[in-house]
Design a protein around this motif. Structure first.
Motif, PDB file in Angstrom:
ATOM      1  N   GLY A   1      -2.442   5.323   9.276  1.00  0.00           N
ATOM      2  CA  GLY A   1      -1.381   4.501   9.826  1.00  0.00           C
ATOM      3  C   GLY A   1      -0.308   5.369  10.440  1.00  0.00           C
ATOM      4  O   GLY A   1      -0.450   6.598  10.542  1.00  0.00           O
TER       5      GLY A   1
ATOM      6  N   THR B   1       0.801  10.597   5.954  1.00  0.00           N
ATOM      7  CA  THR B   1      -0.305  10.372   5.031  1.00  0.00           C
ATOM      8  C   THR B   1      -0.629  11.696   4.346  1.00  0.00           C
ATOM      9  O   THR B   1      -0.857  12.704   5.017  1.00  0.00           O
ATOM     10  CB  THR B   1      -1.562   9.860   5.760  1.00  0.00           C
ATOM     11  OG1 THR B   1      -1.278   8.602   6.364  1.00  0.00           O
ATOM     12  CG2 THR B   1      -2.719   9.692   4.777  1.00  0.00           C
TER      13      THR B   1
ATOM     14  N   GLN C   1       3.007  10.798  13.825  1.00  0.00           N
ATOM     15  CA  GLN C   1       1.976  10.537  12.817  1.00  0.00           C
ATOM     16  C   GLN C   1       1.651  11.881  12.177  1.00  0.00           C
ATOM     17  O   GLN C   1       1.372  12.857  12.871  1.00  0.00           O
ATOM     18  CB  GLN C   1       0.737   9.935  13.480  1.00  0.00           C
ATOM     19  CG  GLN C   1      -0.344   9.466  12.530  1.00  0.00           C
ATOM     20  CD  GLN C   1      -1.505   8.838  13.308  1.00  0.00           C
ATOM     21  OE1 GLN C   1      -1.878   9.306  14.375  1.00  0.00           O
ATOM     22  NE2 GLN C   1      -2.082   7.773  12.773  1.00  0.00           N
TER      23      GLN C   1
ATOM     24  N   ALA D   1       5.662   7.667   2.115  1.00  0.00           N
ATOM     25  CA  ALA D   1       4.394   8.257   2.544  1.00  0.00           C
ATOM     26  C   ALA D   1       3.216   7.522   1.911  1.00  0.00           C
ATOM     27  O   ALA D   1       3.295   7.024   0.791  1.00  0.00           O
ATOM     28  CB  ALA D   1       4.346   9.733   2.171  1.00  0.00           C
ATOM     29  N   LYS D   2       2.105   7.479   2.639  1.00  0.00           N
ATOM     30  CA  LYS D   2       0.848   6.960   2.105  1.00  0.00           C
ATOM     31  C   LYS D   2       0.121   8.117   1.433  1.00  0.00           C
ATOM     32  O   LYS D   2       0.027   9.211   1.986  1.00  0.00           O
ATOM     33  CB  LYS D   2      -0.003   6.383   3.239  1.00  0.00           C
ATOM     34  CG  LYS D   2      -1.365   5.860   2.812  1.00  0.00           C
ATOM     35  CD  LYS D   2      -2.116   5.307   4.028  1.00  0.00           C
ATOM     36  CE  LYS D   2      -3.490   4.788   3.653  1.00  0.00           C
ATOM     37  NZ  LYS D   2      -4.217   4.236   4.842  1.00  0.00           N
ATOM     38  N   ILE D   3      -0.383   7.895   0.220  1.00  0.00           N
ATOM     39  CA  ILE D   3      -1.067   8.942  -0.529  1.00  0.00           C
ATOM     40  C   ILE D   3      -2.516   8.549  -0.746  1.00  0.00           C
ATOM     41  O   ILE D   3      -2.808   7.463  -1.267  1.00  0.00           O
ATOM     42  CB  ILE D   3      -0.393   9.201  -1.887  1.00  0.00           C
ATOM     43  CG1 ILE D   3       1.067   9.627  -1.701  1.00  0.00           C
ATOM     44  CG2 ILE D   3      -1.159  10.273  -2.672  1.00  0.00           C
ATOM     45  CD1 ILE D   3       1.830   9.785  -3.005  1.00  0.00           C
ATOM     46  N   ILE D   4      -3.435   9.430  -0.342  1.00  0.00           N
ATOM     47  CA  ILE D   4      -4.861   9.223  -0.577  1.00  0.00           C
ATOM     48  C   ILE D   4      -5.340  10.337  -1.502  1.00  0.00           C
ATOM     49  O   ILE D   4      -5.232  11.522  -1.173  1.00  0.00           O
ATOM     50  CB  ILE D   4      -5.651   9.237   0.739  1.00  0.00           C
ATOM     51  CG1 ILE D   4      -5.203   8.065   1.627  1.00  0.00           C
ATOM     52  CG2 ILE D   4      -7.152   9.142   0.462  1.00  0.00           C
ATOM     53  CD1 ILE D   4      -5.833   8.053   2.995  1.00  0.00           C
TER      54      ILE D   4
ATOM     55  N   GLU E   1      -6.602   5.206  -2.334  1.00  0.00           N
ATOM     56  CA  GLU E   1      -5.156   5.184  -2.163  1.00  0.00           C
ATOM     57  C   GLU E   1      -4.498   5.159  -3.537  1.00  0.00           C
ATOM     58  O   GLU E   1      -4.990   4.507  -4.462  1.00  0.00           O
ATOM     59  CB  GLU E   1      -4.735   3.973  -1.335  1.00  0.00           C
ATOM     60  CG  GLU E   1      -3.307   4.070  -0.830  1.00  0.00           C
ATOM     61  CD  GLU E   1      -2.992   3.088   0.282  1.00  0.00           C
ATOM     62  OE1 GLU E   1      -1.793   2.931   0.597  1.00  0.00           O
ATOM     63  OE2 GLU E   1      -3.937   2.490   0.835  1.00  0.00           O
TER      64      GLU E   1
ATOM     65  N   SER F   1      -0.579   5.729  -5.901  1.00  0.00           N
ATOM     66  CA  SER F   1       0.866   5.928  -5.949  1.00  0.00           C
ATOM     67  C   SER F   1       1.124   7.336  -6.471  1.00  0.00           C
ATOM     68  O   SER F   1       0.257   7.951  -7.113  1.00  0.00           O
ATOM     69  CB  SER F   1       1.518   4.904  -6.887  1.00  0.00           C
ATOM     70  OG  SER F   1       1.103   5.122  -8.221  1.00  0.00           O
ATOM     71  N   TRP F   2       2.299   7.857  -6.222  1.00  0.00           N
ATOM     72  CA  TRP F   2       2.649   9.210  -6.669  1.00  0.00           C
ATOM     73  C   TRP F   2       2.534   9.319  -8.183  1.00  0.00           C
ATOM     74  O   TRP F   2       1.993  10.295  -8.714  1.00  0.00           O
ATOM     75  CB  TRP F   2       4.067   9.546  -6.204  1.00  0.00           C
ATOM     76  CG  TRP F   2       4.518  10.930  -6.546  1.00  0.00           C
ATOM     77  CD1 TRP F   2       4.239  12.074  -5.865  1.00  0.00           C
ATOM     78  CD2 TRP F   2       5.328  11.317  -7.659  1.00  0.00           C
ATOM     79  NE1 TRP F   2       4.826  13.158  -6.468  1.00  0.00           N
ATOM     80  CE2 TRP F   2       5.506  12.720  -7.579  1.00  0.00           C
ATOM     81  CE3 TRP F   2       5.931  10.622  -8.709  1.00  0.00           C
ATOM     82  CZ2 TRP F   2       6.245  13.424  -8.510  1.00  0.00           C
ATOM     83  CZ3 TRP F   2       6.675  11.330  -9.650  1.00  0.00           C
ATOM     84  CH2 TRP F   2       6.820  12.720  -9.545  1.00  0.00           C
TER      85      TRP F   2
END
Length: 244
Positions: free
Chosen positions: A42, A46, A185, A201-204, A213, A215-216
């Protein structure tokens, strides 16, 4: 004016991609998910977080090269290589560019920055550039952030915390946040619980399960660091006893 879509709007495969699904790197669970179209980037930041060998840097490298970056890093206009060692992933990936999105960007990878500094030196550099080779590892990274990480674009970072102190990592976080606010991006592979805590931020999380995916707070990385900082001897006792 902000682009309607991020620089990488979609990740797909070329119709004639010849993938050996029984050989590395396709056998890495995370890479397999990427090749099946199960990784969506996105806008904004990321993070790919995982252990050594999980495939996070392999994923990032493949996407960066498919975008057009040099295998050894640098800006979107750089073209240098000293020893080819990249995986073939980038040959299989077909990236759809975002409508109206900028083509500028930067690929920062810790282990090849020395060759990038030499590449800049051979080109004559810029009047605003410092003598990168005369700086410490961390100082040269910060100088790259100051001189190359600006404006909207696509930025790939492979374990940038390797050269940075705690305070410098915070400075990097501020830079990434600023880039995201400008419409950039950012894809970053990291081992740093500090860096991964960037708000929004998105975390994978990358591992034997592939890609998920997270969460921290739920990251295995964060949980290990919390336990270690609370009771380091609980970890070290076993390691030192085994070593003895």
């Amino acid at each position: 004016m902000r682009a309607e879509q991020p620089p990488v709007a979609e990740i797909g495969l070329y119709a004639d991609a010849e993938i050996d699904w029984d050989a590395w790197p396709a056998t890495l669970p995370a890479v397999g998910q990427l090749l099946r179209g199960e990784l969506q980037l996105g806008p904004g930041v990321t993070f790919l977080v995982g252990e050594n060998g999980s495939g996070k840097s392999t994923l990032l490298e493949g996407i960066a090269l498919a975008f057009g970056f040099s295998p050894e890093g640098g800006s979107a206009n750089a073209n240098h290589s000293t020893r080819p060692s990249e995986s073939p992933i980038h040959q299989w990936l077909k990236l759809r560019r975002g409508i109206g999105a900028p083509r500028w960007g930067f690929f920062l990878r810790a282990e090849t920055m020395h060759s990038f500094y030499t590449y800049l030196e051979d080109l004559g550099g810029s009047a605003s550039d410092p003598d990168f080779h005369a700086l410490s590892h961390g100082e040269s990274f910060l100088a790259i952030l100051e001189t190359r990480f600006n404006g909207a674009g696509f930025f790939c970072l492979d374990e940038p915390e390797a050269a940075l102190s705690f305070q410098s990592t915070l400075a990097l976080m501020a830079t990434l946040q600023s880039l995201a606010e400008e419409g950039s991006q950012i894809l970053c592979a990291t081992h740093s619980p500090v860096l991964a805590a960037l708000p929004g931020a998105k975390i994978i999380e990358v591992g034997p399960w592939g890609l998920r995916e997270s969460s921290w707070e739920d990251l295995e990385l964060v949980q290990h660091w919390r336990r270690y900082m609370d009771r380091p001897q609980a970890y070290l006792r076993h390691l030192l006893d085994d070593a003895g």
